[in-house]
Structures are given as structure tokens and as C-alpha cells.
Write a protein that holds these residues in place. Structure first.
Motif, short mmCIF file in Angstrom:
data_model
loop_
_atom_site.label_atom_id
_atom_site.label_comp_id
_atom_site.label_asym_id
_atom_site.label_seq_id
_atom_site.Cartn_x
_atom_site.Cartn_y
_atom_site.Cartn_z
N GLY A 145 0.79 -1.22 0.00
CA GLY A 145 0.00 0.00 0.00
C GLY A 145 0.83 1.27 0.00
N GLY A 146 2.11 1.12 0.21
CA GLY A 146 2.99 2.27 0.25
C GLY A 146 3.45 2.72 -1.13
N SER A 147 4.36 3.69 -1.12
CA SER A 147 4.84 4.30 -2.36
C SER A 147 6.35 4.40 -2.37
CB SER A 147 4.25 5.71 -2.52
OG SER A 147 2.84 5.68 -2.60
N LEU A 148 6.90 4.39 -3.55
CA LEU A 148 8.32 4.65 -3.78
C LEU A 148 8.47 5.40 -5.09
CD1 LEU A 148 10.19 1.30 -2.93
CD2 LEU A 148 10.41 3.47 -1.72
N ARG A 149 9.54 6.15 -5.19
CA ARG A 149 9.85 6.85 -6.43
C ARG A 149 11.25 6.46 -6.87
NH1 ARG A 149 11.36 13.08 -7.67
NH2 ARG A 149 10.26 13.36 -9.65
N LEU A 150 11.34 5.84 -8.03
CA LEU A 150 12.62 5.49 -8.60
C LEU A 150 13.08 6.59 -9.55
CD1 LEU A 150 12.00 1.74 -9.50
CD2 LEU A 150 12.70 2.74 -7.32
N SER A 151 14.38 6.76 -9.62
CA SER A 151 14.97 7.72 -10.54
C SER A 151 16.04 7.04 -11.37
CB SER A 151 15.60 8.89 -9.77
OG SER A 151 14.65 9.55 -8.98
N CYS A 152 16.22 7.52 -12.59
CA CYS A 152 17.29 7.03 -13.45
C CYS A 152 17.98 8.23 -14.07
CB CYS A 152 16.76 6.11 -14.53
SG CYS A 152 18.05 5.41 -15.57
N ALA A 153 19.25 8.40 -13.76
CA ALA A 153 20.02 9.50 -14.30
C ALA A 153 20.90 8.99 -15.42
CB ALA A 153 20.87 10.12 -13.19
N ALA A 154 20.84 9.69 -16.56
CA ALA A 154 21.61 9.30 -17.74
C ALA A 154 22.74 10.27 -17.98
CB ALA A 154 20.69 9.24 -18.95
N SER A 155 23.85 9.76 -18.47
CA SER A 155 24.99 10.62 -18.79
C SER A 155 25.80 9.97 -19.91
CB SER A 155 25.86 10.84 -17.56
OG SER A 155 26.38 9.61 -17.09
N GLY A 156 26.63 10.77 -20.56
CA GLY A 156 27.53 10.24 -21.57
C GLY A 156 27.12 10.51 -23.00
N ARG A 157 25.88 10.95 -23.20
CA ARG A 157 25.45 11.30 -24.55
C ARG A 157 24.12 12.03 -24.44
NH1 ARG A 157 24.37 7.73 -28.84
NH2 ARG A 157 23.09 9.50 -29.50
N THR A 158 23.69 12.58 -25.56
CA THR A 158 22.36 13.17 -25.59
C THR A 158 21.36 12.08 -25.97
OG1 THR A 158 22.64 13.79 -27.90
CG2 THR A 158 23.21 15.43 -26.24
N PHE A 159 20.16 12.21 -25.49
CA PHE A 159 19.17 11.17 -25.69
C PHE A 159 17.98 11.62 -26.53
CE2 PHE A 159 20.64 7.53 -23.33
CZ PHE A 159 21.63 8.07 -22.54
N ASN A 160 18.26 12.49 -27.48
CA ASN A 160 17.21 12.84 -28.43
C ASN A 160 16.77 11.60 -29.18
OD1 ASN A 160 17.44 15.50 -27.71
ND2 ASN A 160 18.88 15.97 -29.34
#
Length: 123
Positions: free
Chosen positions: A14-29
Motif C-alpha cells: 500500500g505504500g509508495s516509492l519513487r525510482l529515478s534514473c540519471a543518464a549521462s555520456g550522450r544526448t538522448f534525443n
């Protein structure tokens, strides 16, 4: 290219979590960003996807209405807000990116993967 996922942990049902994903090394267009999970003894499965613009999102039926994927292009970061968590959501969650013009449900074809972050939901 590096994708770094974080934000997992132990939470009660019943609880909540927030995951994050940080990208680096190139542009992601032109990249779609994904969350994929792997429960113990099971194969990895698609969870959610968001387009580069953030204007399109897709979800697995099992998480629809409970999880929300979003992204911050300025930070090259995307998120998975997980609400109403259930024990069956227990898994290692991975972020991934795939250069494509449309959503790709074949996770074996994703271009880049982050390390997993463990999410454990207790009953």
C-alpha cells in the motif's frame, strides 16, 4: 554512456516509492526511456515507457493506474512513481533507453541499461 537507477527500498504493501534514473555520456534525443523489472525466479518484464518529449507513456497492465513514468529532459533523468505497491511488485527494477521512433516492448533490443535497484514490498 551510463544509466544509474536509484530509489529502491523496503516498503509495506500500500505504500509508495519513487525510482529515478540519471543518464549521462550522450544526448538522448529520439530515445524512449523505460523501466523494466525482474522478480525472483522470473524473466525481466516491461513496466513502463516514456517518449523523449514526455508526451507519450505506456504501461504494463499490471501497473496501470498505480505507476507513473515521467522525465525531466533538462536533467536527463526519468522517474517511476509507484503507488499502492503490492508484494507482487517486489523485483529488481532496471532503467533502460532505446533509440526508436516508437515504443518497443522487446526489452532484449534496448540499447542501454542501468544497474538495478531492489524494490521489496512486504505484506
Amino acid at each position: 554512456v551510463q544509466l544509474q537507477a536509484f530509489g529502491g527500498g523496503l516498503v509495506q504493501a500500500g505504500g509508495s516509492l519513487r525510482l529515478s534514473c540519471a543518464a549521462s555520456g550522450r544526448t538522448f534525443n529520439s530515445y524512449w526511456m523505460y523501466w523494466v523489472r525482474q522478480a525472483p525466479g522470473k524473466e525481466r518484464e516491461f513496466v513502463a515507457a516514456v517518449s523523449w518529449s514526455g508526451g507519450s507513456t505506456y504501461y504494463a497492465d499490471s501497473v496501470k493506474g498505480r505507476f507513473t513514468i515521467s522525465k525531466d529532459n533538462a536533467k536527463d533523468t526519468w522517474y517511476l512513481q509507484m503507488n499502492s505497491l503490492a508484494p507482487e511488485d517486489t523485483a529488481v527494477y532496471y532503467c533502460a533507453a532505446d533509440r526508436s521512433y516508437r515504443v518497443n516492448y522487446n526489452i532484449a533490443l534496448y540499447d542501454y541499461w542501468g544497474q538495478g535497484t531492489q524494490v521489496t514490498v512486504s505484506s
